[in-house]
Enzyme design. Structure first.
Site, PDB file in Angstrom:
ATOM      1  N   LYS A 142       0.912  -0.979   0.047  1.00  0.00           N
ATOM      2  CA  LYS A 142       0.188   0.111  -0.008  1.00  0.00           C
ATOM      3  C   LYS A 142       0.918   1.427  -0.088  1.00  0.00           C
ATOM      4  O   LYS A 142       1.944   1.524   0.723  1.00  0.00           O
ATOM      5  CB  LYS A 142      -0.967   0.008   1.279  1.00  0.00           C
ATOM      6  CG  LYS A 142      -2.022  -1.200   1.045  1.00  0.00           C
ATOM      7  CD  LYS A 142      -2.722  -1.190   2.392  1.00  0.00           C
ATOM      8  CE  LYS A 142      -4.029  -0.427   2.540  1.00  0.00           C
ATOM      9  NZ  LYS A 142      -4.880  -0.467   3.705  1.00  0.00           N
TER      10      LYS A 142
HETATM   11  C1  E4P Z   1      -8.400   0.122   3.980  1.00  0.00           C
HETATM   12  O1  E4P Z   1      -7.335  -0.614   3.168  1.00  0.00           O
HETATM   13  C2  E4P Z   1      -8.140   0.751   5.027  1.00  0.00           C
HETATM   14  O2  E4P Z   1      -7.467  -0.044   6.060  1.00  0.00           O
HETATM   15  C3  E4P Z   1      -9.404   0.911   5.745  1.00  0.00           C
HETATM   16  O3  E4P Z   1     -10.538   0.583   4.837  1.00  0.00           O
HETATM   17  C4  E4P Z   1      -9.786   2.299   6.387  1.00  0.00           C
HETATM   18  O4  E4P Z   1     -10.719   2.469   7.093  1.00  0.00           O
HETATM   19  P1  E4P Z   1     -11.367   3.552   8.050  1.00  0.00           P
HETATM   20  O5  E4P Z   1     -11.779   4.838   7.399  1.00  0.00           O
HETATM   21  O6  E4P Z   1     -12.463   3.128   8.701  1.00  0.00           O
HETATM   22  O7  E4P Z   1     -10.192   3.782   8.973  1.00  0.00           O
END
Ligand code: E4P
Length: 287
Positions: free
Chosen positions: A113
């Site tokens: 990522k």
């Molecule tokens: C995706 O890969 C992220 O880890 C995640 O969906 C973030 O979600 P949040 O906005 O609830 O922190």
């Protein structure tokens, strides 16, 4: 068991392998998992260590992340596990790539990522050239998704994900699900090398609508997947309608996908905020 008409891949969004195990036991399948610095900072073993007043050195936290990811990978060997690089406002593409190469070697099924910001996109462009799989995180606009498409052109389908964060758009009064619909529609004009991963899911309705729209992948937190599993893995009916309530619609933009990635307006304040929060949560673990 996996519903017969479920084409979308379902991932767990979390940093605790015990949750992974519980979801696999409940659903009978799981296609992958996404992690991020905040989720790793919430891992029960990390919390326990912190409560004892014992913070991590940089090397220890990297090793801890490695250990957690390896455990998750062992539970979902055929799936994809997203591992996120540390990136704050001053992290360069080279620094992200250095971490990305290392993390990619941790397990056989990693997607790395990178943030959907200038340095992250530079890193992604280089990463796909080197054969790394990537997941472009903190995406909040159609322009950013167009830039991901252009920066990773030439990559094989399956090697590139883009993660629009819908819950965080909802939080500020915009209909995050519109962004999923808009990106899917825009990508239909392209060569389909980028898969859309619906992220920041906050409700079963987000899940149902993303399924209905045909999102390639959805990542959902433990509580949502558990609720879905306990309800018997229902799929949205043909007449399912998503109600955005008072959320402001995000209109579709007719964006040309053939430009250079640097020609798109890729700045989004929620991307900056998201990077700041991820790096703060990570740094809070450090000595
Ligand atoms: C995706 O890969 C992220 O880890 C995640 O969906 C973030 O979600 P949040 O906005 O609830 O922190």
């Amino acid at each position: 068991m996996r519903p017969e008409n479920l084409k979308t891949k379902l991932f767990l969004d979390g940093g605790d392998p015990h949750e992974t195990k519980e979801i696999i036991d409940l659903l009978g399948f799981l296609d992958g998992q996404t992690t991020n610095p905040t989720l790793i900072s919430k891992n029960p073993n990390a919390r326990k260590r912190l409560e004892q007043g014992d913070k991590f050195s940089r090397e220890e936290i990297f090793n801890f992340y490695h250990f957690v990811v390896r455990e998750i990978s062992g539970l979902i060997p055929q799936g994809s596990i997203s591992v996120e690089v540390y990136a704050d406002a001053s992290t360069s593409a080279e620094q992200m790539m250095k971490q990305g190469r290392e993390m990619f070697s941790w397990i056989p099924n990693a997607h790395i990522k990178f943030p959907t910001a200038t340095e992250g996109l530079k890193a992604a462009q280089q990463a796909v050239k080197e054969g790394l799989r990537v997941n472009m995180t903190l995406c909040f606009s159609q322009e950013q998704a167009a830039a991901v498409y252009a920066a990773t052109l030439g990559a094989k389908r399956g090697n590139v994900y883009v993660s629009p964060f819908i819950g965080r758009l909802d939080d500020r009064g915009e209909n995050g699900m519109d962004l999923i619909a808009n990106i899917l529609c825009m990508y239909r004009k392209g060569n389909a090398h980028v898969e859309v991963l619906t992220a920041s899911v906050r409700s079963l309705d987000h899940l149902f609508y993303a399924l209905k729209l045909g999102s390639d992948i959805i990542t959902a937190p433990f509580a949502i997947l558990k609720e879905w599993g306990q309800k018997g893995l229902p799929m949205p009916r043909n007449d399912y309608v998503y109600h955005g309530g008072n959320l402001k619609a995000i209109p579709y933009k007719n964006i040309d996908l053939t430009k250079k990635w640097t020609d798109y307006d890729i700045h989004h304040e929620l991307t900056d905020k998201g990077m700041e929060k991820f790096s703060q949560d990570w740094n809070a673990l450090l000595k």
